[in-house]
Motif scaffolding. Structure first.
Motif, PDB file in Angstrom:
ATOM      1  N   PHE A  25      39.992  28.325  25.439  1.00  0.00           N
ATOM      2  CA  PHE A  25      41.461  27.022  26.352  1.00  0.00           C
ATOM      3  C   PHE A  25      42.571  28.069  27.102  1.00  0.00           C
ATOM      4  CE2 PHE A  25      40.699  27.404  20.928  1.00  0.00           C
ATOM      5  CZ  PHE A  25      40.643  25.732  21.356  1.00  0.00           C
ATOM      6  N   PRO A  26      43.140  27.006  28.010  1.00  0.00           N
ATOM      7  CA  PRO A  26      43.979  27.216  28.852  1.00  0.00           C
ATOM      8  C   PRO A  26      45.057  28.981  28.427  1.00  0.00           C
ATOM      9  CG  PRO A  26      44.390  25.574  29.135  1.00  0.00           C
ATOM     10  CD  PRO A  26      43.213  25.760  27.637  1.00  0.00           C
ATOM     11  N   PHE A  27      45.192  30.185  28.835  1.00  0.00           N
ATOM     12  CA  PHE A  27      45.811  31.189  28.152  1.00  0.00           C
ATOM     13  C   PHE A  27      45.472  32.643  27.297  1.00  0.00           C
ATOM     14  CE2 PHE A  27      48.908  27.021  29.900  1.00  0.00           C
ATOM     15  CZ  PHE A  27      49.152  27.800  31.325  1.00  0.00           C
ATOM     16  N   TRP A  28      43.711  31.842  27.670  1.00  0.00           N
ATOM     17  CA  TRP A  28      43.490  32.772  26.347  1.00  0.00           C
ATOM     18  C   TRP A  28      43.378  34.045  26.903  1.00  0.00           C
ATOM     19  CZ3 TRP A  28      41.176  31.894  21.980  1.00  0.00           C
ATOM     20  CH2 TRP A  28      40.283  32.861  21.077  1.00  0.00           C
ATOM     21  N   ASN A  29      42.988  33.887  28.238  1.00  0.00           N
ATOM     22  CA  ASN A  29      43.199  35.792  28.506  1.00  0.00           C
ATOM     23  C   ASN A  29      44.708  36.119  27.930  1.00  0.00           C
ATOM     24  OD1 ASN A  29      40.507  35.797  28.705  1.00  0.00           O
ATOM     25  ND2 ASN A  29      40.272  34.988  30.664  1.00  0.00           N
ATOM     26  N   PHE A  34      48.538  39.957  24.958  1.00  0.00           N
ATOM     27  CA  PHE A  34      49.557  40.773  24.556  1.00  0.00           C
ATOM     28  C   PHE A  34      48.589  41.108  22.670  1.00  0.00           C
ATOM     29  CE2 PHE A  34      52.351  36.326  26.019  1.00  0.00           C
ATOM     30  CZ  PHE A  34      52.476  37.406  26.902  1.00  0.00           C
ATOM     31  N   LYS A  35      47.947  40.490  21.728  1.00  0.00           N
ATOM     32  CA  LYS A  35      46.890  40.746  20.855  1.00  0.00           C
ATOM     33  C   LYS A  35      46.776  42.419  21.829  1.00  0.00           C
ATOM     34  CE  LYS A  35      44.701  38.643  18.563  1.00  0.00           C
ATOM     35  NZ  LYS A  35      43.685  36.681  18.529  1.00  0.00           N
ATOM     36  N   THR A  36      46.097  42.822  22.688  1.00  0.00           N
ATOM     37  CA  THR A  36      45.960  43.948  22.601  1.00  0.00           C
ATOM     38  C   THR A  36      46.711  45.117  22.853  1.00  0.00           C
ATOM     39  OG1 THR A  36      43.835  43.657  24.121  1.00  0.00           O
ATOM     40  CG2 THR A  36      44.680  45.020  24.599  1.00  0.00           C
ATOM     41  N   ALA A  37      47.685  44.563  23.426  1.00  0.00           N
ATOM     42  CA  ALA A  37      49.589  45.556  23.095  1.00  0.00           C
ATOM     43  C   ALA A  37      49.919  46.018  22.284  1.00  0.00           C
ATOM     44  CB  ALA A  37      50.396  45.121  24.287  1.00  0.00           C
ATOM     45  N   GLY A  77      52.096  31.739  30.705  1.00  0.00           N
ATOM     46  CA  GLY A  77      51.865  31.214  32.206  1.00  0.00           C
ATOM     47  C   GLY A  77      52.441  29.939  32.414  1.00  0.00           C
ATOM     48  N   GLY A  78      51.761  29.395  33.096  1.00  0.00           N
ATOM     49  CA  GLY A  78      52.451  27.550  33.074  1.00  0.00           C
ATOM     50  C   GLY A  78      52.504  27.328  31.623  1.00  0.00           C
ATOM     51  N   SER A  79      52.528  27.349  31.103  1.00  0.00           N
ATOM     52  CA  SER A  79      51.656  27.094  29.818  1.00  0.00           C
ATOM     53  C   SER A  79      53.351  25.598  29.071  1.00  0.00           C
ATOM     54  CB  SER A  79      52.418  27.793  28.360  1.00  0.00           C
ATOM     55  OG  SER A  79      53.487  28.344  28.569  1.00  0.00           O
TER      56      SER A  79
END
Length: 221
Positions: A25-29, A34-37, A77-79
């Motif tokens: 999905f867009p902006f997945w990465n 955030f989840k890693t942090a 991003g450009g969400s």
């Protein structure tokens, strides 16, 4: 035969790598970062949670504007509002915020000429209702869509949507509507040209200084 096998193996590796790098999905990465942090050091409770699009994302030094507040920025991003809804379990629900501040909606209109004010209102109310179902008493503030010079053709939609969101929030307890749109216009009623970056979309320090003034008495300590 061996050369053919090696070539096919190489092709498989390349295709597999490309498949892994492609976002489902867009902006997945961005959201995964955030989840890693969070997995390394989970944010403390009772922070002001910023969610939404790149005008918040690019406010990287926001904490220096409000040194007496604790701010957790989870904008990406450009969400669009639809994107924030999709990732609500990743960028909103894991936390225990003192307050939630939203800047989003501008990109919804920019994404397609077919996006109407009614559709954006539907998305906004959906997001708001999801937030309220999870956080019944947490104050919510919405920062109005700004008058971006590169999107002059959309300003009428922004103004109408801003007004409708303002009217909607006026019926809801523990909410605030923050009008930055009017504060970013010059005496001619046009977007100030010197508060934006070269892309005429994102703001420079002068633009964020205006937002600071508008948010100074809104963000909770």
């Amino acid at each position: 035969m061996k050369k053919v096998f090696v070539s096919m193996l190489f092709l498989f590796v390349v295709l597999d790598t490309n498949a892994q790098s492609k976002e489902p999905f867009p902006f997945w990465n961005e959201v995964q970062k955030f989840k890693t942090a969070d997995s390394t050091a989970f944010p403390s409770a009772n922070q002001v949670l910023f969610i939404g699009s790149s005008s918040f994302t690019m406010w990287k030094d926001v904490q220096t504007y409000f040194p007496d507040r604790k701010i957790l920025n989870r904008a990406f991003g450009g969400s669009t509002l639809a994107d924030v809804i999709r990732y609500r379990y990743d960028v909103i629900f894991p936390y225990q915020p003192k307050q939630i501040v939203i800047y989003c909606g501008e990109n919804d209109f920019a994404s397609s000429d077919t996006v109407t004010v009614e559709l954006v209102m539907q998305r906004f109310t959906t997001l708001f209702n999801y937030i309220r179902a999870k956080y019944k008493n947490v104050p919510v503030a919405y920062v109005s869509m700004k008058p971006s010079p590169s999107r002059v053709h959309l300003l009428d939609k922004y103004k109408e949507a801003n007004q409708k969101i303002k009217s909607f929030l006026a019926t809801k307890p523990n909410t605030k509507f923050v009008d930055v749109y009017s504060a970013m216009l010059n005496e001619k009623g046009e977007p100030m040209p010197d508060i934006f970056l070269k892309d005429n979309l994102h703001m420079n320090a002068k633009g964020y200084a205006i937002w600071k003034k508008k948010l100074q008495n809104v963000l909770l300590k």
